[in-house]
Design a protein around this motif. Structure first.
Motif, short mmCIF file in Angstrom:
data_model
loop_
_atom_site.label_atom_id
_atom_site.label_comp_id
_atom_site.label_asym_id
_atom_site.label_seq_id
_atom_site.Cartn_x
_atom_site.Cartn_y
_atom_site.Cartn_z
N ALA A 1 0.82 -1.21 0.00
CA ALA A 1 0.00 0.00 0.00
C ALA A 1 0.85 1.25 0.00
O ALA A 1 0.44 2.30 -0.51
CB ALA A 1 -0.93 0.00 1.22
N LEU A 2 2.06 1.16 0.56
CA LEU A 2 2.97 2.31 0.61
C LEU A 2 4.40 1.81 0.37
O LEU A 2 5.15 1.58 1.32
CB LEU A 2 2.87 3.03 1.96
N PRO A 3 4.78 1.63 -0.89
CA PRO A 3 6.13 1.16 -1.19
C PRO A 3 7.19 2.19 -0.82
O PRO A 3 6.88 3.37 -0.59
CB PRO A 3 6.09 0.92 -2.70
N TRP A 4 8.42 1.76 -0.76
CA TRP A 4 9.52 2.60 -0.28
C TRP A 4 9.63 3.91 -1.06
O TRP A 4 9.92 4.95 -0.48
CB TRP A 4 10.84 1.82 -0.36
N ARG A 5 9.39 3.86 -2.36
CA ARG A 5 9.51 5.09 -3.15
C ARG A 5 8.54 6.17 -2.66
O ARG A 5 8.78 7.36 -2.88
CB ARG A 5 9.30 4.79 -4.64
N ARG A 6 7.45 5.75 -2.01
CA ARG A 6 6.52 6.74 -1.46
C ARG A 6 6.84 7.08 -0.01
O ARG A 6 6.37 8.10 0.51
CB ARG A 6 5.08 6.21 -1.55
N VAL A 7 7.65 6.26 0.63
CA VAL A 7 8.07 6.56 2.00
C VAL A 7 9.16 7.63 1.99
O VAL A 7 9.22 8.49 2.88
CB VAL A 7 8.59 5.28 2.70
N VAL A 8 10.02 7.60 0.96
CA VAL A 8 11.16 8.52 0.91
C VAL A 8 10.75 9.99 1.02
O VAL A 8 11.31 10.74 1.83
CB VAL A 8 11.99 8.27 -0.38
N PRO A 9 9.74 10.46 0.26
CA PRO A 9 9.33 11.87 0.44
C PRO A 9 8.80 12.17 1.84
O PRO A 9 8.97 13.28 2.34
CB PRO A 9 8.23 12.05 -0.62
N LEU A 10 8.16 11.18 2.47
CA LEU A 10 7.68 11.37 3.84
C LEU A 10 8.85 11.53 4.80
O LEU A 10 8.82 12.36 5.71
CB LEU A 10 6.80 10.20 4.26
N LEU A 11 9.88 10.72 4.61
CA LEU A 11 11.09 10.84 5.44
C LEU A 11 11.71 12.21 5.28
O LEU A 11 12.13 12.83 6.26
CB LEU A 11 12.11 9.78 5.03
N ALA A 12 11.79 12.68 4.04
CA ALA A 12 12.39 13.99 3.79
C ALA A 12 11.57 15.10 4.44
O ALA A 12 12.13 16.02 5.05
CB ALA A 12 12.52 14.21 2.29
N ASP A 13 10.25 15.03 4.33
CA ASP A 13 9.39 16.04 4.97
C ASP A 13 9.51 15.96 6.49
O ASP A 13 9.50 17.00 7.17
CB ASP A 13 7.94 15.84 4.55
N PHE A 14 9.59 14.75 7.02
CA PHE A 14 9.76 14.57 8.46
C PHE A 14 11.06 15.23 8.91
O PHE A 14 11.10 15.93 9.93
CB PHE A 14 9.77 13.08 8.79
N TRP A 15 12.13 15.03 8.16
CA TRP A 15 13.43 15.62 8.52
C TRP A 15 13.36 17.14 8.47
O TRP A 15 13.88 17.82 9.36
CB TRP A 15 14.50 15.09 7.58
N ARG A 16 12.72 17.67 7.45
CA ARG A 16 12.61 19.14 7.37
C ARG A 16 11.85 19.70 8.57
O ARG A 16 12.21 20.74 9.12
CB ARG A 16 11.94 19.54 6.05
N ASP A 17 10.80 18.99 8.99
CA ASP A 17 10.04 19.43 10.16
C ASP A 17 10.89 19.34 11.43
O ASP A 17 10.89 20.26 12.25
CB ASP A 17 8.78 18.59 10.32
N VAL A 18 11.60 18.24 11.58
CA VAL A 18 12.47 18.06 12.75
C VAL A 18 13.49 19.20 12.84
O VAL A 18 13.76 19.73 13.92
CB VAL A 18 13.19 16.69 12.68
N CYS A 19 14.03 19.61 11.70
CA CYS A 19 15.05 20.66 11.70
C CYS A 19 14.50 22.02 12.08
O CYS A 19 15.27 22.92 12.47
CB CYS A 19 15.71 20.74 10.31
#
Length: 334
Positions: free
Chosen positions: A250-268
């Motif tokens: 339902a959510l392959p890795w290629r769709r997880v990557v942008p979420l990780l990047a957005d999460f990192w930007r928020d964390v910063c």
């Protein structure tokens, strides 16, 4: 899930879909009437209609043992128009329990009733009040007493984590005991505990008889889990490639990557510099259970703590899905 599933990760996970409602980390109530900023700091969604950016309602959760203080703070919280108020009788943490909060209160059903009743009286009728509990402190001897206490005190829903305080998070989860609660009370019961996959969700529903499920660590490991569960019975899930995992399909890795990047930007933007790398690695540590690529990412960043280096690495992998999508077109041109 204090220290892990905060408003930043809620925002990311609810974008994926399948989530009907969120409950926040607990807000500790002691002997003071908290100012509004104490609630909005933990649940900034209160400033946006008590919803995540994806539009999913968020119910702030209160934890404490004094009925009067809990009621007064619930009334203050109600002024911020929350999507509801949840009460924590489930936290097994020793520090919390030593200060008479969380699951340790399940040894005192009368106090549990007093807290729920006081909060229900203190807030407007249109503000839902719910509670979360475990099966007990050391055993299940007072399980139904506590469930009845919450029910008769006026709560509108009850989530049950299928372990005692003594069990902590050790498997298994005792779903049969959640079924006992559901059969004994009038209010809707939500099952929680050891729901890691779509198959787990189906088995949990079958054993407990509960239609609604609460996801915690399973959703952090597999961000597509709620979406995959919601799709069950509506349409056939796509094959999960080599992973054999409907949530990953339902959510392959290629769709997880942008979420990780957005999460990192928020964390910063909101986490102290020295803690930023730890937050990203914490989530990757969960994700690597389901995604081989997350294991590779975790290994690559294991010894990296410089935010700029991590940001550059994330930018490089964020571009990979776009390159993969463009590849067929390039090949056709040739």
């Amino acid at each position: 899930m204090e220290g892990l599933l905060d408003h930043g990760l809620r925002d990311i996970l609810t974008r994926v879909g399948g989530v009907d409602r969120c409950v926040s980390e607990f807000i500790r109530i002691t002997d003071q009437l908290l100012p509004a900023r104490s609630f909005t700091r933990v649940v900034p969604e209160l400033l946006r209609g008590s919803r995540t950016r994806a539009g999913v309602p968020v119910r702030p959760q209160l934890l404490g043992s004094d009925p009067v203080c809990m009621a007064e703070n619930a009334a203050r919280l109600a002024e911020l128009a929350p999507a509801g108020i949840d009460l924590n009788f489930g936290c097994p943490a020793k520090t919390v329990n030593r200060h008479r909060g969380g699951a340790v209160l399940l040894g005192e059903p009368e106090l549990v009733h007093a807290i729920v009743a006081a909060v229900r009286r203190a807030v407007p009728a249109d503000v839902p009040v719910s509670a979360k509990m475990r099966l007990g402190v050391d055993d299940e001897a007072r399980l139904l007493d506590c469930a009845h206490a919450i029910d008769t005190a006026g709560a509108g829903e009850l989530a049950v984590h299928a372990r005692t305080k003594a069990h902590g998070y050790r498997p298994p989860a005792y779903w049969e005991s959640v079924a006992r609660v559901r059969q004994a009370v009038r209010l809707p019961v939500i099952a929680n505990g050891d729901i890691w996959s779509v198959d787990d969700a189906a088995r949990c529903r079958q054993v407990t008889g509960c239609g609604a499920l609460m996801l915690g660590r399973g959703m952090v490991r597999r961000p597509g889990l709620a979406l995959a569960i919601a799709a069950q019975g509506v349409r056939a899930a796509e094959p999960a490639a080599s992973y054999g995992d409907a949530a990953v399909a339902a959510l392959p890795w290629r769709r997880v990557v942008p979420l990780l990047a957005d999460f990192w930007r928020d964390v910063c933007t909101r986490v102290e510099r020295r803690h930023r790398a730890g937050r990203l690695k914490q989530w990757l540590n969960y994700l690597r259970v389901a995604y081989p690529e997350a294991q590779q990412a975790f290994d690559a960043l294991r010894l990296v703590n410089d935010p700029e280096a991590i940001g550059a690495w994330l930018l490089s992998i964020e571009e990979l899905p776009a390159l993969v999508r463009r590849a067929p077109e390039s090949e056709n041109v040739q």
